[in-house]
Structures are given as structure tokens and as C-alpha cells.
Design a protein around this motif. Structure first.
Motif, PDB file in Angstrom:
ATOM      1  N   ALA A 177      45.974  36.346  73.824  1.00  8.67           N
ATOM      2  CA  ALA A 177      44.653  35.982  72.979  1.00  8.67           C
ATOM      3  C   ALA A 177      43.688  35.191  73.930  1.00  8.67           C
ATOM      4  O   ALA A 177      42.244  35.605  73.751  1.00  8.67           O
ATOM      5  CB  ALA A 177      45.077  35.280  71.646  1.00  8.67           C
ATOM      6  N   LYS A 178      44.201  34.150  74.749  1.00 11.38           N
ATOM      7  CA  LYS A 178      43.283  33.461  75.509  1.00 11.38           C
ATOM      8  C   LYS A 178      42.882  34.187  76.390  1.00 11.38           C
ATOM      9  O   LYS A 178      41.578  34.130  76.798  1.00 11.38           O
ATOM     10  CB  LYS A 178      44.290  32.290  76.209  1.00 11.38           C
ATOM     11  CG  LYS A 178      43.316  31.479  77.101  1.00 11.38           C
ATOM     12  CD  LYS A 178      44.470  30.018  77.560  1.00 11.38           C
ATOM     13  CE  LYS A 178      43.671  29.425  78.524  1.00 11.38           C
ATOM     14  NZ  LYS A 178      44.691  28.411  79.103  1.00 11.38           N
ATOM     15  N   VAL A 179      43.417  35.429  77.030  1.00 11.66           N
ATOM     16  CA  VAL A 179      42.975  36.068  78.227  1.00 11.66           C
ATOM     17  C   VAL A 179      41.920  37.065  77.575  1.00 11.66           C
ATOM     18  O   VAL A 179      40.795  37.481  77.930  1.00 11.66           O
ATOM     19  CB  VAL A 179      43.959  36.719  79.037  1.00 11.66           C
ATOM     20  CG1 VAL A 179      43.264  37.848  79.962  1.00 11.66           C
ATOM     21  CG2 VAL A 179      44.706  35.879  79.743  1.00 11.66           C
ATOM     22  N   ALA A 180      42.217  37.782  76.349  1.00  5.93           N
ATOM     23  CA  ALA A 180      41.488  38.771  75.443  1.00  5.93           C
ATOM     24  C   ALA A 180      40.090  38.288  75.353  1.00  5.93           C
ATOM     25  O   ALA A 180      38.925  38.576  75.426  1.00  5.93           O
ATOM     26  CB  ALA A 180      42.157  39.161  74.368  1.00  5.93           C
ATOM     27  N   ALA A 181      40.061  36.691  74.908  1.00  2.00           N
ATOM     28  CA  ALA A 181      38.836  35.917  74.773  1.00  2.00           C
ATOM     29  C   ALA A 181      37.854  36.008  75.940  1.00  2.00           C
ATOM     30  O   ALA A 181      36.406  36.241  75.590  1.00  2.00           O
ATOM     31  CB  ALA A 181      39.004  34.496  74.585  1.00  2.00           C
ATOM     32  N   ASP A 182      38.187  36.212  77.065  1.00  2.00           N
ATOM     33  CA  ASP A 182      37.413  36.351  78.333  1.00  2.00           C
ATOM     34  C   ASP A 182      36.545  37.673  78.353  1.00  2.00           C
ATOM     35  O   ASP A 182      35.564  37.842  79.041  1.00  2.00           O
ATOM     36  CB  ASP A 182      38.205  36.112  79.606  1.00  2.00           C
ATOM     37  CG  ASP A 182      38.714  34.859  79.747  1.00  2.00           C
ATOM     38  OD1 ASP A 182      38.391  33.718  79.127  1.00  2.00           O
ATOM     39  OD2 ASP A 182      39.753  34.597  80.405  1.00  2.00           O
ATOM     40  N   PHE A 183      37.185  38.648  77.503  1.00  5.00           N
ATOM     41  CA  PHE A 183      36.725  39.915  77.427  1.00  5.00           C
ATOM     42  C   PHE A 183      36.015  40.107  76.167  1.00  5.00           C
ATOM     43  O   PHE A 183      35.659  41.272  75.868  1.00  5.00           O
ATOM     44  CB  PHE A 183      37.653  41.093  77.652  1.00  5.00           C
ATOM     45  CG  PHE A 183      38.186  40.898  79.142  1.00  5.00           C
ATOM     46  CD1 PHE A 183      37.869  41.858  80.000  1.00  5.00           C
ATOM     47  CD2 PHE A 183      39.016  40.050  79.384  1.00  5.00           C
ATOM     48  CE1 PHE A 183      38.120  41.911  81.372  1.00  5.00           C
ATOM     49  CE2 PHE A 183      39.750  39.958  80.871  1.00  5.00           C
ATOM     50  CZ  PHE A 183      39.094  40.966  81.907  1.00  5.00           C
ATOM     51  N   GLY A 184      35.794  38.960  75.510  1.00  2.00           N
ATOM     52  CA  GLY A 184      35.008  39.266  74.134  1.00  2.00           C
ATOM     53  C   GLY A 184      36.064  39.629  72.980  1.00  2.00           C
ATOM     54  O   GLY A 184      35.454  40.529  71.950  1.00  2.00           O
ATOM     55  N   VAL A 185      37.067  39.720  73.147  1.00  2.67           N
ATOM     56  CA  VAL A 185      38.030  40.323  71.921  1.00  2.67           C
ATOM     57  C   VAL A 185      38.725  39.212  71.444  1.00  2.67           C
ATOM     58  O   VAL A 185      39.543  38.346  71.923  1.00  2.67           O
ATOM     59  CB  VAL A 185      38.955  41.166  72.644  1.00  2.67           C
ATOM     60  CG1 VAL A 185      40.162  41.964  71.731  1.00  2.67           C
ATOM     61  CG2 VAL A 185      38.364  42.584  73.420  1.00  2.67           C
ATOM     62  N   ARG A 186      38.873  39.219  70.212  1.00  4.16           N
ATOM     63  CA  ARG A 186      39.363  38.321  69.150  1.00  4.16           C
ATOM     64  C   ARG A 186      40.832  38.959  68.829  1.00  4.16           C
ATOM     65  O   ARG A 186      40.880  40.108  68.216  1.00  4.16           O
ATOM     66  CB  ARG A 186      38.787  37.897  68.059  1.00  4.16           C
ATOM     67  CG  ARG A 186      37.321  37.081  68.695  1.00  4.16           C
ATOM     68  CD  ARG A 186      36.709  36.495  67.346  1.00  4.16           C
ATOM     69  NE  ARG A 186      37.530  35.414  66.618  1.00  4.16           N
ATOM     70  CZ  ARG A 186      37.023  34.986  65.406  1.00  4.16           C
ATOM     71  NH1 ARG A 186      35.882  35.113  64.752  1.00  4.16           N
ATOM     72  NH2 ARG A 186      38.103  34.074  64.773  1.00  4.16           N
ATOM     73  N   LEU A 187      41.920  38.160  68.872  1.00  5.90           N
ATOM     74  CA  LEU A 187      43.211  38.806  68.545  1.00  5.90           C
ATOM     75  C   LEU A 187      43.793  37.654  67.665  1.00  5.90           C
ATOM     76  O   LEU A 187      43.626  36.507  67.620  1.00  5.90           O
ATOM     77  CB  LEU A 187      44.172  38.945  69.613  1.00  5.90           C
ATOM     78  CG  LEU A 187      43.789  39.778  71.067  1.00  5.90           C
ATOM     79  CD1 LEU A 187      44.564  39.916  72.145  1.00  5.90           C
ATOM     80  CD2 LEU A 187      43.486  41.342  70.438  1.00  5.90           C
TER      81      LEU A 187
END
Length: 246
Positions: A27-37
Motif C-alpha cells: 500500500a505504501k508503494v501504491a500510494a506513490d502511484f495515486g492508488v489507495r489500497l
């Protein structure tokens, strides 16, 4: 029980673990791509996918092709994880996300070293015991071990992707023994890991003295686990000697 010439240690779950959870790190890395998990949902899906995936080993594959195979194995696992949660469609460029995620797990950032590890490693080195890593991991483990400040402890690192076999298969244990000329004397080696089937039973099968590292004090499921040499910390072996049966 005689003292070992070599002690082999599993990597993840034995030497170091994931900070928080795999889901939190994804989730932390996905946040860099504007994705919330939903980290908990991702974590459950990841372990479901991981447990159903083939072990990470590539028999007969040329060494030069292993890094690509490792990347593809983990990409497939991540894609299945996000397919199960319905999050895959949230990524405008999943390949770019996964490339960053894969590189991230080669750093120290998502990992932590268990508190008992360096105490145990220091003691064994002072006793003149050779120490090696024996893990179902990919070649990023070299970078992770170095980044966590553990590299100087180990005289060998044996991993499933380079061995062409994964624990509990005998071949990977034999490959580790061969690095220390112990092919004919497996009883001179110990192996410690957190997986009962992969580490404890796998090592026992070829005559290595095995210890099951049950950090979470999980209840034993059967008579075999009840009879196993069980420890809860690596330092238990030093505090209680070799009689660590519990």
C-alpha cells in the motif's frame, strides 16, 4: 549432541521480517502511484496467492536467465494478488508500479532484523562456528542482507532460485552442505528456520540437525511438531544449550 561446524539459517521469518505487513508495504508503494489500497485485504490476498504458487525455483535454467525469471515469478504473484482484490484496474501503469515495488523490496526499508539475531550471530562467530543462509528467496537477498548490516556474518548464501530446488527438497540442502565440504557429514551442520515443513522436516530428511523456530509460539498441529526440537528465539540455543526440545 555435538556442536556444529556450520549453522544454516533461513532468511525471512528467521533473520528478518517485513515491517508491519506485506499489505502495508504494498500500500505504501501504491500510494506513490495515486492508488489507495486496503492493506489488510491485500495482505490476506498476498498470502493466499503465495501459498498456492509454485515454490520459487527454476530447475535447469541458465544462471543468466534467473534474474528475469525471479522478476516474472513475483510479478505474476502480485498481479494475482491484485486481481483477487479487484485493485488491478486502479493502476494506470501496473508495470511501472511493480518495477518500483520489486526494487523497494531489495532495500532495507520494508524489513527489520529480529532483536535476537545479532546476539546469536555474534556468539556463534565467537565460538568459531561458520554461519550460512539457506533460503527459498531470490537473488535480492544479497542486497537485503547487506543493507541490513548482516553480510559479514555469513560465509555462504544458498537460495532456491540459484539452486534449482526449494526447501524442503534435499537438493538445496545438499548444495548448501557442498559449499562447506559437508556432503558426507550432514550431522556436523545445524539448520534453523521458521517453517516446520520446509526447514525442520527438510533438513532432518538428509541428516542435518534441525531446529524449528516458532517465534509466534503457534500451537503444535500434530505429534511430529510436538516432538520437534523447538525454539522461540535464536538465543534459546545459547541459553539452554542444545537440549531445546519443548
Amino acid at each position: 549432541m555435538r556442536s556444529p561446524q556450520v549453522i544454516y539459517l533461513d532468511a525471512v521469518g528467521t533473520l528478518f521480517g517485513v515491517r508491519g505487513s506485506v499489505g502495508e508495504q504494498y500500500a505504501k508503494v501504491a500510494a506513490d502511484f495515486g492508488v489507495r489500497l486496503d492493506a489488510d485485504l491485500i495482505n490476506r490476498s498476498f498470502y493466499h496467492s503465495f501459498q498456492s504458487a509454485p515454490r520459487i525455483a527454476f530447475p535447469d535454467l541458465p544462471q543468466s536467465d534467473i534474474p528475469i525469471a525471479e522478476y516474472q515469478w513475483w510479478r505474476s504473484l502480485a498481479q494475482q494478488t491484485f486481481n483477487q482484490t479487484g485493485d488491478l484496474i486502479k493502476f494506470a501503469n501496473f508495470e511501472a508500479f511493480f518495477k518500483q515495488l520489486y526494487a523497494y523490496f531489495a532495500t532495507a526499508a520494508p524489513w527489520f532484523v529480529y532483536e535476537d539475531v545479532q546476539i546469536a550471530l555474534d556468539t556463534w562467530r565467537q565460538q568459531g562456528i561458520t554461519i550460512g543462509v539457506l533460503s527459498n528467496f531470490d537473488s535480492r537477498v544479497y542486497k537485503v542482507i547487506a543493507a541490513l548490516g548482516l553480510k559479514h556474518y555469513f560465509e555462504s548464501i544458498t537460495i532456491s532460485t540459484e539452486s534449482g530446488a526449494a526447501k524442503p527438497e534435499s537438493l538445496i540442502f545438499e548444495a548448501a552442505l557442498a559449499k562447506h565440504q559437508l556432503e558426507r557429514s550432514p550431522d556436523l551442520a545445524w539448520h534453523i528456520g521458521d517453517s516446520f515443513s520446509e526447514d525442520y522436516e527438510g533438513a532432518n530428511t538428509i541428516g542435518i540437525t534441525a531446529f524449528w523456530l516458532n517465534r509466534d509460539r503457534r500451537p503444535t498441529k500434530n505429534l511430529a511438531q510436538q516432538a520437534a526440537r523447538t525454539i522461540h528465539l535464536l538465543t534459546d540455543l545459547q541459553q539452554k544449550g542444545s537440549n531445546s526440545h519443548q
